[in-house]
Design an enzyme around this catalytic site. Structure first.
Site, PDB file in Angstrom:
ATOM      1  N   HIS A 168       3.445  10.214   3.421  1.00 55.27           N
ATOM      2  CA  HIS A 168       3.898  11.464   4.021  1.00 55.27           C
ATOM      3  C   HIS A 168       2.745  12.463   3.899  1.00 55.27           C
ATOM      4  CE1 HIS A 168       7.823   9.685   3.766  1.00 55.27           C
ATOM      5  NE2 HIS A 168       8.467  10.790   4.098  1.00 55.27           N
TER       6      HIS A 168
ATOM      7  N   GLU B 105       3.661  17.391   6.660  1.00 55.81           N
ATOM      8  CA  GLU B 105       5.055  17.767   6.951  1.00 55.81           C
ATOM      9  C   GLU B 105       5.159  19.271   6.684  1.00 55.81           C
ATOM     10  OE1 GLU B 105       7.955  16.035   4.285  1.00 55.81           O
ATOM     11  OE2 GLU B 105       9.650  16.555   5.592  1.00 55.81           O
TER      12      GLU B 105
ATOM     13  N   HIS C 245      10.452   5.280  10.021  1.00 47.29           N
ATOM     14  CA  HIS C 245      10.476   6.310   8.973  1.00 47.29           C
ATOM     15  C   HIS C 245      11.929   6.632   8.641  1.00 47.29           C
ATOM     16  CE1 HIS C 245       8.715  10.443   7.506  1.00 47.29           C
ATOM     17  NE2 HIS C 245       9.758  10.071   6.775  1.00 47.29           N
TER      18      HIS C 245
ATOM     19  N   HIS D 288      14.394   6.772   4.980  1.00 40.59           N
ATOM     20  CA  HIS D 288      14.562   6.596   3.528  1.00 40.59           C
ATOM     21  C   HIS D 288      15.963   6.044   3.328  1.00 40.59           C
ATOM     22  CE1 HIS D 288      11.003   9.151   2.628  1.00 40.59           C
ATOM     23  NE2 HIS D 288      11.336   9.670   3.798  1.00 40.59           N
TER      24      HIS D 288
ATOM     25  N   ASP E 157      14.350   9.724   9.379  1.00 40.16           N
ATOM     26  CA  ASP E 157      14.037  10.267   8.043  1.00 40.16           C
ATOM     27  C   ASP E 157      15.216  10.122   7.068  1.00 40.16           C
ATOM     28  OD1 ASP E 157      12.318  11.321   6.165  1.00 40.16           O
ATOM     29  OD2 ASP E 157      12.338  13.366   6.946  1.00 40.16           O
ATOM     30  N   ASP E 158      16.139  11.082   7.069  1.00 42.98           N
ATOM     31  CA  ASP E 158      17.298  11.059   6.166  1.00 42.98           C
ATOM     32  C   ASP E 158      18.542  11.415   6.976  1.00 42.98           C
ATOM     33  OD1 ASP E 158      15.827  10.832   3.456  1.00 42.98           O
ATOM     34  OD2 ASP E 158      14.833  12.514   4.455  1.00 42.98           O
TER      35      ASP E 158
HETATM   36  N1  ADE Z   1      11.999  11.961   0.759  1.00 40.79           N
HETATM   37  C1  ADE Z   1      13.049  11.812   1.592  1.00 40.79           C
HETATM   38  N2  ADE Z   1      12.842  12.506   2.715  1.00 40.79           N
HETATM   39  C2  ADE Z   1      11.623  13.097   2.604  1.00 40.79           C
HETATM   40  C3  ADE Z   1      10.857  13.934   3.432  1.00 40.79           C
HETATM   41  N3  ADE Z   1      11.268  14.331   4.630  1.00 40.79           N
HETATM   42  N4  ADE Z   1       9.661  14.368   2.969  1.00 40.79           N
HETATM   43  C4  ADE Z   1       9.227  13.991   1.775  1.00 40.79           C
HETATM   44  N5  ADE Z   1       9.922  13.216   0.953  1.00 40.79           N
HETATM   45  C5  ADE Z   1      11.115  12.760   1.362  1.00 40.79           C
HETATM   46 ZN    ZN Z   2      10.359  10.982   5.047  1.00 45.74          ZN
END
Ligand code: ADE
Ligand code: ZN
Length: 333
Positions: A194, A197, A14, A16, A275-276
């Protein structure tokens, strides 16, 4: 523990790719592509990374992605992430990309995917990191836009293993994309989404029932529903959990309150992911460490996150066996 976690071979499911855009590269690309960003310094930009929910992050994340213009930019972004993987002993990664973020600004689908794909090939060859690519639809956009994006992806089917669903969960239910996911499945794509969350357990149920998904991205709100929890455990439906993301976006107030360790002990196929990472303060080792520091957890449990990730990945049975042996060898030497 830090040494053990750092050297543990890891699998990421996971991530991006747009979320790996580090401030330094963002400024460099803004300058070379002549794109305005509303920050004068890296410090100013980092000060803006103070999020109170998912949407407050997404606003900054989409703005940051505007600096990506040329195929080489997508290549450089992906290559920089793969070097981080190497440094963190990530041996396999399954990467999301958000084509609509770019095609909506006039960047062609081919520019995006070719840049990413070339870096992934080089990463496999030179760094030994295997990969899969997952194309996400943005859920705040409409069904027509998703269908259009799916059509653009079909000529690149050889490079994309699955489609996913990301962006704003609240107000954009999975059902909006039921038909486009069916069409994707008919075209041979696997599916993920997703869910859970920020949204309630029903959001997870919807994603499972309507989108035919193989795994849930995040899914942490499942613990609010005992029946759902039991079903996820029995069926071993994987959850790709992102600890630093969840605390940065206030899904949990503190890492001590994160439920991933409880979910692991209840038998769910939970995994740790970043994630990011450029926005949330860390890559894979940092995410593992954040959990290890906040929870009383054994090395056996830590390794289980990687065994789970191998189980949940989209690689072949033979590859799964090979990676499992890599981890077992690490644990016995
Ligand atoms: N796009 C990038 N990170 C995300 C996240 N944590 N939740 C939903 N969309 C995303
Ligand atoms: Zn994500």
């Amino acid at each position: 523990m830090k040494k053990f976690i750092h050297a543990l071979p890891k699998v990421e499911l996971h991530i991006h790719i747009e979320g790996t855009l580090e401030p330094e590269l963002m400024f460099e690309l803004a300058k070379s592509n002549n794109i305005e960003i509303p920050f004068n310094t890296i410090a100013e930009l980092k000060d803006a990374y103070d999020f109170h929910n998912l949407q407050s992050f997404l606003d900054i994340y989409y703005q940051g992605a505007n600096v990506l213009v040329k195929e080489q930019d997508f290549f450089d972004l992906t290559w920089a992430y793969l070097l981080r993987c190497k440094a963190d002993n990530v041996i396999h990664t399954e990467i999301f990309f958000d084509p609509q973020t770019h095609t909506n600004r006039g960047i062609s689908f081919d520019t995006v995917i070719n840049g990413i794909h070339k870096a992934l090939l080089k990463g496999k060859e030179e760094l030994g990191i295997s990969n899969k690519l997952i194309m996400c639809f943005l859920r705040h956009l409409d069904e027509d836009a998703a269908f259009h994006t799916l059509a653009l992806a079909i000529p690149h089917k050889d490079k994309i293993i699955a489609v996913g669903l990301d962006s704003s969960e609240l107000g954009n239910p999975a059902g909006k994309f039921e038909r486009v996911f069916k069409e994707a499945i008919n075209n041979g794509f696997l599916t993920v989404a997703h869910a859970g969350e920020e949204g309630p357990p029903e959001s997870i149920r919807d994603a499972l029932e309507l989108l035919g998904i193989s795994r849930i991205d995040h899914g942490v709100t499942c613990s609010e529903d005992d029946t759902l929890l039991a079903m996820l455990a029995i069926k071993r439906i994987p959850l790709t959990v992102c600890p630093l993301s969840n605390t940065k976006l206030k899904v949990f107030d503190a890492m001590e309150q994160h439920n991933i360790v409880n979910l692991l002990r209840e038998g769910l196929c939970v995994t740790i992911n970043s994630d990011d990472p450029a926005y949330f303060g860390g890559y894979m080792t940092d995410n593992f460490m954040a959990i290890a520091e906040a929870h009383d957890i054994t090395k056996t449990e830590i390794s289980q996150f990687t065994f789970n990730a191998i189980e949940a990945s989209f690689i072949s049975a033979e590859e799964k066996e090979r990676l499992t042996m890599v981890i077992k060898n690490y644990l016995t030497t």
